[in-house]
Design a protein around this motif. Sequence first.
Motif, mmCIF file in Angstrom:
data_model
loop_
_atom_site.group_PDB
_atom_site.id
_atom_site.type_symbol
_atom_site.label_atom_id
_atom_site.label_comp_id
_atom_site.label_asym_id
_atom_site.label_seq_id
_atom_site.Cartn_x
_atom_site.Cartn_y
_atom_site.Cartn_z
ATOM 1 N N LYS A 166 13.707 -42.138 -0.899
ATOM 2 C CA LYS A 166 13.152 -43.330 -1.540
ATOM 3 C C LYS A 166 11.803 -43.649 -0.901
ATOM 4 C CE LYS A 166 17.041 -44.410 -3.706
ATOM 5 N NZ LYS A 166 17.207 -44.579 -5.093
ATOM 6 N N VAL A 167 10.937 -44.263 -1.670
ATOM 7 C CA VAL A 167 9.601 -44.610 -1.190
ATOM 8 C C VAL A 167 9.611 -46.012 -0.594
ATOM 9 C CG1 VAL A 167 7.230 -45.022 -1.931
ATOM 10 C CG2 VAL A 167 8.503 -43.125 -2.881
ATOM 11 N N GLY A 168 9.042 -46.167 0.605
ATOM 12 C CA GLY A 168 8.831 -47.483 1.194
ATOM 13 C C GLY A 168 10.050 -48.143 1.788
ATOM 14 N N VAL A 169 11.019 -47.359 2.289
ATOM 15 C CA VAL A 169 12.208 -47.937 2.912
ATOM 16 C C VAL A 169 12.258 -47.482 4.372
ATOM 17 C CG1 VAL A 169 14.711 -48.179 2.825
ATOM 18 C CG2 VAL A 169 13.431 -47.847 0.715
ATOM 19 N N PRO A 170 12.025 -48.388 5.323
ATOM 20 C CA PRO A 170 12.107 -48.012 6.736
ATOM 21 C C PRO A 170 13.560 -47.739 7.137
ATOM 22 C CG PRO A 170 10.869 -50.044 6.446
ATOM 23 C CD PRO A 170 11.510 -49.731 5.142
ATOM 24 N N LEU A 171 13.734 -46.784 8.031
ATOM 25 C CA LEU A 171 15.065 -46.350 8.447
ATOM 26 C C LEU A 171 15.212 -46.551 9.952
ATOM 27 C CD1 LEU A 171 17.706 -44.923 7.584
ATOM 28 C CD2 LEU A 171 16.571 -42.768 8.101
ATOM 29 N N LEU A 172 16.281 -47.244 10.349
ATOM 30 C CA LEU A 172 16.588 -47.472 11.760
ATOM 31 C C LEU A 172 17.862 -46.734 12.116
ATOM 32 C CD1 LEU A 172 16.093 -51.330 11.896
ATOM 33 C CD2 LEU A 172 14.689 -49.679 13.057
ATOM 34 N N PHE A 173 17.921 -46.220 13.350
ATOM 35 C CA PHE A 173 19.164 -45.661 13.850
ATOM 36 C C PHE A 173 19.200 -45.838 15.354
ATOM 37 C CE2 PHE A 173 16.075 -42.340 13.177
ATOM 38 C CZ PHE A 173 16.058 -41.647 14.363
ATOM 39 N N ILE A 174 20.354 -45.570 15.950
ATOM 40 C CA ILE A 174 20.538 -45.812 17.382
ATOM 41 C C ILE A 174 20.704 -44.481 18.106
ATOM 42 C CG2 ILE A 174 22.053 -46.846 19.126
ATOM 43 C CD1 ILE A 174 22.761 -48.976 17.054
ATOM 44 N N PRO A 225 7.876 -42.529 8.909
ATOM 45 C CA PRO A 225 7.908 -42.598 7.442
ATOM 46 C C PRO A 225 8.114 -41.222 6.819
ATOM 47 C CG PRO A 225 6.013 -43.782 8.299
ATOM 48 C CD PRO A 225 6.636 -43.078 9.452
ATOM 49 N N SER A 226 8.826 -41.216 5.706
ATOM 50 C CA SER A 226 9.090 -39.960 5.006
ATOM 51 C C SER A 226 7.806 -39.460 4.343
ATOM 52 C CB SER A 226 10.178 -40.179 3.946
ATOM 53 O OG SER A 226 9.707 -41.047 2.941
ATOM 54 N N PRO A 227 7.733 -38.173 4.057
ATOM 55 C CA PRO A 227 6.534 -37.639 3.394
ATOM 56 C C PRO A 227 6.262 -38.307 2.044
ATOM 57 C CG PRO A 227 7.880 -35.842 4.234
ATOM 58 C CD PRO A 227 8.651 -37.103 4.443
ATOM 59 N N LYS A 228 7.320 -38.684 1.331
ATOM 60 C CA LYS A 228 7.130 -39.366 0.043
ATOM 61 C C LYS A 228 6.459 -40.713 0.248
ATOM 62 C CE LYS A 228 10.412 -37.488 -3.179
ATOM 63 N NZ LYS A 228 11.377 -37.795 -4.197
ATOM 64 N N SER A 229 6.882 -41.453 1.284
ATOM 65 C CA SER A 229 6.288 -42.753 1.561
ATOM 66 C C SER A 229 4.822 -42.611 1.947
ATOM 67 C CB SER A 229 7.040 -43.468 2.683
ATOM 68 O OG SER A 229 8.345 -43.792 2.285
ATOM 69 N N LEU A 230 4.524 -41.618 2.780
ATOM 70 C CA LEU A 230 3.135 -41.406 3.200
ATOM 71 C C LEU A 230 2.238 -41.054 2.011
ATOM 72 C CD1 LEU A 230 3.666 -39.418 6.516
ATOM 73 C CD2 LEU A 230 2.927 -41.783 6.274
ATOM 74 N N PHE A 255 2.754 -41.825 -1.111
ATOM 75 C CA PHE A 255 2.646 -43.003 -1.966
ATOM 76 C C PHE A 255 1.611 -43.983 -1.417
ATOM 77 C CE2 PHE A 255 4.108 -47.305 -3.145
ATOM 78 C CZ PHE A 255 4.044 -47.189 -4.527
ATOM 79 N N VAL A 256 1.644 -44.215 -0.121
ATOM 80 C CA VAL A 256 0.694 -45.152 0.502
ATOM 81 C C VAL A 256 -0.725 -44.622 0.395
ATOM 82 C CG1 VAL A 256 -0.014 -46.113 2.732
ATOM 83 C CG2 VAL A 256 2.370 -46.195 2.060
ATOM 84 N N GLN A 257 -0.907 -43.335 0.614
ATOM 85 C CA GLN A 257 -2.240 -42.758 0.523
ATOM 86 C C GLN A 257 -2.782 -42.863 -0.902
ATOM 87 O OE1 GLN A 257 -2.409 -38.753 1.919
ATOM 88 N NE2 GLN A 257 -4.617 -38.828 2.238
ATOM 89 N N LYS A 258 -1.913 -42.650 -1.878
ATOM 90 C CA LYS A 258 -2.326 -42.765 -3.280
ATOM 91 C C LYS A 258 -2.733 -44.201 -3.594
ATOM 92 C CE LYS A 258 -0.518 -42.129 -7.939
ATOM 93 N NZ LYS A 258 0.677 -41.857 -8.735
ATOM 94 N N ASN A 284 -6.583 -45.562 -4.665
ATOM 95 C CA ASN A 284 -6.763 -46.263 -5.941
ATOM 96 C C ASN A 284 -7.286 -47.680 -5.743
ATOM 97 O OD1 ASN A 284 -5.890 -44.060 -7.344
ATOM 98 N ND2 ASN A 284 -3.798 -44.797 -7.610
ATOM 99 N N GLU A 285 -6.905 -48.325 -4.651
ATOM 100 C CA GLU A 285 -7.307 -49.713 -4.448
ATOM 101 C C GLU A 285 -8.729 -49.848 -3.926
ATOM 102 O OE1 GLU A 285 -4.474 -51.649 -1.953
ATOM 103 O OE2 GLU A 285 -2.933 -51.684 -3.492
#
Length: 187
Positions: free
Chosen positions: A70-78, A88-93, A95-98, A102-103
């Motif tokens: 999924k795009v834009g979901v931070p993941l925590l673990f112990i 961040p996952s490659p998909k999130s990166l 997406f943010v770069q795109k 554009n902005e």
Amino acid sequence: RCILKELESLGKALYGAKLIAQRFQVRNCSHHKHPVSGSACLLSMIEEGNPHHFFIATQDQDLANKVKKKVGVPLLFIIQNTMVLDKPSPKSLAFVQKLQTNELVPEHQKQSIVQLKEKEGLAKQEGEKRRKRKRAGGPNPLSCLKKKKKKTQEGQEPSAEKKKRRKRKRNRVKAEAMQSVQKSEEE
């Protein structure tokens, strides 16, 4: 609520986890009347681009892999009693770069900027290149100096002998003589 229901159904083995989960704010989900598994509920809450900006904290690798897709979901673990925020996952990166590209400047504005630069003569031409200013090279001039030689004159003592100095001895004989003279004067 689905997670709390799941923890209740698992019994006494996870009673401590249930108490911890009850301390946190309970978010309403769409499965109010028909609860589903905890991982399915979490995935449904972050379904449409994570509008509420949820973080997912889990030790379940299957759920973690699904969240990474999924795009834009931070993941925590112990790891060893330490909470770790996963990178961040490659998909999130991507997406943010795109979004950032554009902005910054829309495409039609980029074209109009190029045209205006050409009109004013500010456009970079391939033939013109700035020359780099040459700087003086070579070694550090201070490192090239000759080392100073130590001068030893015949009349001088070497440095080792200079360090040894005679100690001044007290002249106790004079002090005792002075005291005897004073005593004799008093008598």
